[in-house]
Design a protein around this motif. Sequence first.
Motif, short mmCIF file in Angstrom:
data_model
loop_
_atom_site.label_atom_id
_atom_site.label_comp_id
_atom_site.label_asym_id
_atom_site.label_seq_id
_atom_site.Cartn_x
_atom_site.Cartn_y
_atom_site.Cartn_z
N ALA A 161 -49.88 138.95 90.32
CA ALA A 161 -50.98 139.49 91.26
C ALA A 161 -51.68 140.63 91.08
O ALA A 161 -51.17 141.41 90.91
N ARG A 219 -49.23 134.45 97.21
CA ARG A 219 -49.72 134.10 98.38
C ARG A 219 -49.41 134.38 99.66
O ARG A 219 -49.90 134.67 100.69
N ALA A 247 -50.33 137.86 100.23
CA ALA A 247 -51.77 138.22 100.80
C ALA A 247 -51.95 137.54 102.27
O ALA A 247 -52.40 138.34 102.98
N VAL A 280 -57.12 135.91 99.08
CA VAL A 280 -56.67 135.76 97.75
C VAL A 280 -57.32 134.53 96.92
O VAL A 280 -57.96 133.81 97.55
#
Length: 116
Positions: free
Chosen positions: A53, A73, A76, A83
């Motif tokens: 990330a 994910r 985020a 994202v």
Amino acid sequence: MGLLDRFRVGRGASRSVARTGASEVSALADWARARRGVEAFIEPRTTVTDVTAVLVASDGEWTRRIVGEKGARRLAGALKIPVYDVNRTGYPQRMRDFDARRRIEARRAREAELGD
């Protein structure tokens, strides 16, 4: 449940892997909270690293950590930041501009040291 509890590695994973994953996610969360306009960009797995990330702030400053796709994910979502899949969107121009400014600043600092 705390913010980072959902990122902890479940059964079967070694404690060192769980600690590493939690510390990476914690570092990203702290970084994002200290900056404005942060967005997450998910980079694909490579032969060398797992899914990473990249968090990019509004001024282009960025940081990268290996957290896996699900972890990125979830992070985020927990931080309520957008994202993106870097393969689809590419990196934002502000990130490239930030890197270019840093290179110029570093070159000027080296030149100033040599000139003294």
